[in-house]
Write an enzyme that holds these catalytic residues in place. Structure first.
Site, PDB file in Angstrom:
ATOM      1  N   GLU A 251      18.433   9.426  19.770  1.00 50.84           N
ATOM      2  CA  GLU A 251      19.289   9.138  18.625  1.00 50.84           C
ATOM      3  C   GLU A 251      18.380   9.229  17.408  1.00 50.84           C
ATOM      4  OE1 GLU A 251      22.330   5.911  16.640  1.00 50.84           O
ATOM      5  OE2 GLU A 251      20.342   5.308  17.257  1.00 50.84           O
TER       6      GLU A 251
ATOM      7  N   ASP B   9      17.333   4.840  21.344  1.00 50.37           N
ATOM      8  CA  ASP B   9      17.973   4.316  20.140  1.00 50.37           C
ATOM      9  C   ASP B   9      17.074   4.481  18.908  1.00 50.37           C
ATOM     10  OD1 ASP B   9      20.360   2.652  19.355  1.00 50.37           O
ATOM     11  OD2 ASP B   9      18.779   1.294  18.658  1.00 50.37           O
TER      12      ASP B   9
HETATM   13  C1  GLC Z   1      21.958   2.620  17.033  1.00 51.82           C
HETATM   14  C2  GLC Z   1      23.101   2.227  17.927  1.00 51.82           C
HETATM   15  C3  GLC Z   1      23.887   1.154  17.244  1.00 51.82           C
HETATM   16  C4  GLC Z   1      22.987  -0.036  17.010  1.00 51.82           C
HETATM   17  C5  GLC Z   1      21.754   0.367  16.217  1.00 51.82           C
HETATM   18  C6  GLC Z   1      20.702  -0.697  16.260  1.00 51.82           C
HETATM   19  O1  GLC Z   1      22.394   3.251  15.869  1.00 51.82           O
HETATM   20  O2  GLC Z   1      23.870   3.344  18.259  1.00 51.82           O
HETATM   21  O3  GLC Z   1      25.002   0.774  17.991  1.00 51.82           O
HETATM   22  O4  GLC Z   1      23.678  -1.027  16.317  1.00 51.82           O
HETATM   23  O5  GLC Z   1      21.150   1.535  16.737  1.00 51.82           O
HETATM   24  O6  GLC Z   1      20.143  -0.770  17.545  1.00 51.82           O
END
Ligand code: GLC
Length: 503
Positions: free
Chosen positions: A248, A200
């Site tokens: 991500e 994440d």
């Molecule tokens: C990422 C996740 C999202 C979350 C954020 C904070 O973007 O995909 O769902 O709210 O991180 O962890």
């Protein structure tokens, strides 16, 4: 050397709260996922990624982790996870967990210690700045909810950093003990046999305390993020079985995104989110493909995402069933690792969520998180007829059981595409050339070790002519028409096809 599994895999994202509830509390659980494994094998995906399943007060539905090494009781137990992992592996499915390295929950014992006193040994595991309650250290804003990225803590009269909600304090990766503890959380799951992690907002983690000062737009120093990613990679590489790290990295320039793969010593894959933001339009997609092809040229490997738990579903964005079908052909035909978001294979649209039922701290993401309907019974296969969010539209006809019965459904289209992709080295591992086509049409040529395919996608809701040189057979068509027959050069409105050479 053979390709690592994750290059040719199709990854299926499960948002556990919304997948299948077996206990009757209206929230999906690990047992619900386990019971659907045979369905996912029938569908033909290769790997599952579970959004966070760790103990959490659910301020951000699991992206606020209170213990990185256990399972949230709402979802089940560690034994349930072990069983799910075993049964997934027994069926040839890989399992990825969602690791949240940038921030923990404010209820994580580490944070409770950190906030207890200024001289607590874990004080520096989070980002604290002494001050006065009137003025945050910098004017930085949280990603959500609207407001400062700093929260005042009266006990020690200091501010802590939270780039997401105040319940998600940022971890301080510049502290070596915190780094060691976080790497241990990876080992905990790798030792249990998980195949890798979705990571994440991992590009945020390189905190440089000297940047907490006027003139900086945030605390992250990308050079530090890259260094931490190399450490993370060494942990993954210490295990057999091609454990994968998927980042991500919310950077929308593919050229910069690609730097997070390092020299094959950082992430294995990084999400390319551009298709989640751009319109369904041939010129746009041609440009996106060309940009990704150059930024992720061999030995790099791109990824593609159309939908996830953070954005309206592409069926909703595109507004037409036909376009969602054509998009499936594109996603499973383009070079790279595709990530499917559970429910897109049903052509689900976002649920309409009235203001009084909003659950999301960001306010806008509940629609795409609507529960998955399994059948047409009142509870749609859920143990509770009242799930945590309203059902998506058309739930009586657009559910797994109904679409499995109907061979013309989008679910069967995904199944045929997944089977064709798995059987064809050109599709799952081949190189790619984009050929000229008529307006509104994209033509991709894929090739690997003499295996060839063409992928033709008509972005227009009107017929387009696209004669192909040579003799080609329609292997899969988005409307199911003409499969197995010679391609006649005609693409139906919103039509897309995978072609194989006649001989
Ligand atoms: C990422 C996740 C999202 C979350 C954020 C904070 O973007 O995909 O769902 O709210 O991180 O962890």
């Amino acid at each position: 050397m053979s390709d690592p599994w994750w290059r040719s895999a199709v990854v299926y994202q499960i948002y556990p709260r919304s997948f299948c509830d077996t206990t009757g509390n209206g929230i999906g659980d690990l047992e619900g996922i386990r019971r659907k494994l045979d369905h996912l094998v029938w569908l033909g995906v290769d790997a599952l990624w579970l959004s966070p399943i760790f103990p959490s007060p659910m301020a951000d539905h699991g992206y606020d982790v209170a213990d990185y090494c256990d399972v949230e009781p709402l979802f089940g137990s560690l034994e349930d996870l072990d069983r799910l992992l075993d049964e997934a592996h027994a069926r040839g499915l890989r399992l990825l967990l969602d690791w949240v390295p940038n921030h923990s929950s404010d209820r994580h014992p580490w944070f409770l210690e950190s906030r207890a006193s200024r001289d607590n040994p874990k004080r520096d595991w989070y980002v604290w700045v002494d001050g006065t309650p009137e003025t945050p250290p910098t004017p930085w804003q949280a990603v959500f909810p609207a407001g400062p990225a700093w929260a005042w803590d009266e006990r020690t009269r200091a501010w802590y950093l939270h780039r997401f909600t105040p319940e998600q304090p940022d971890l301080n990766w510049s502290n070596p003990d915190l780094r060691a503890a976080m790497l241990d959380t990876l080992r905990f799951w790798l030792d249990r046999g998980v195949d890798g992690f979705r990571m994440d907002v991992v590009h945020f983690i390189g905190i440089d305390p000297s940047r907490i000062a006027p003139g900086f737009d945030g605390p992250t120093d990308p050079a530090r993020s890259h260094a931490h990613l190399r450490e993370i990679r060494r942990v993954l590489d210490g295990y057999t079985g091609d454990r994968v790290g998927v980042g991500e990295v919310y950077i929308l320039e593919p050229e910069e995104l690609a730097t997070y793969l390092g020299h094959d010593d950082e992430l294995h894959l990084a999400f390319n989110f551009r298709p989640v933001w751009v319109p369904w339009d041939a010129k746009t997609y041609a440009r996106e493909i060309d940009r990704a092809e150059s930024a992720f040229a061999e030995p790099r490997w791109p990824t593609w995402v159309l939908s996830n738990h953070d954005r309206p579903r592409h069926r909703t964005r595109f507004g037409r069933d036909g376009a969602a079908r054509a998009a499936a052909v594109w996603l499973l035909g383009v070079r790279g690792t595709p990530f499917l978001y559970a429910g897109e294979e049903l052509g689900l649209q976002d649920a309409a969520v009235p203001p009084e039922l909003v659950q999301d701290p960001m306010g806008s993401r509940d629609g795409c998180r609507a529960p998955l309907p399994w059948d047409a019974t009142p509870g749609h296969g859920w143990a509770s007829p009242e799930p945590w969010l309203p059902w998506p539209p058309e739930v009586d006809t657009r559910n797994v059981a109904a679409l499995r019965e109907d061979e013309t459904s989008i679910l069967h289209l995904y199944r045929r595409l997944l089977a064709a992709r798995r059987a064809s080295p050109a599709l799952h591992a081949g190189r790619q050339r984009r050929l000229d086509g008529p307006d509104d049409v994209i033509v991709l040529e894929r090739e690997r070790d003499g295996d060839r395919r063409r992928v033709l996608v008509n972005f227009a809701p009107e017929t387009r002519r696209c004669p192909a040189d040579g003799d080609w057979i329609v292997e899969v068509a988005s409307d199911g028409v003409g499969e197995g027959a010679a391609f006649d050069g005609r693409l139906a409105p919103d039509g897309a096809v995978v072609l194989r050479p006649e001989r």
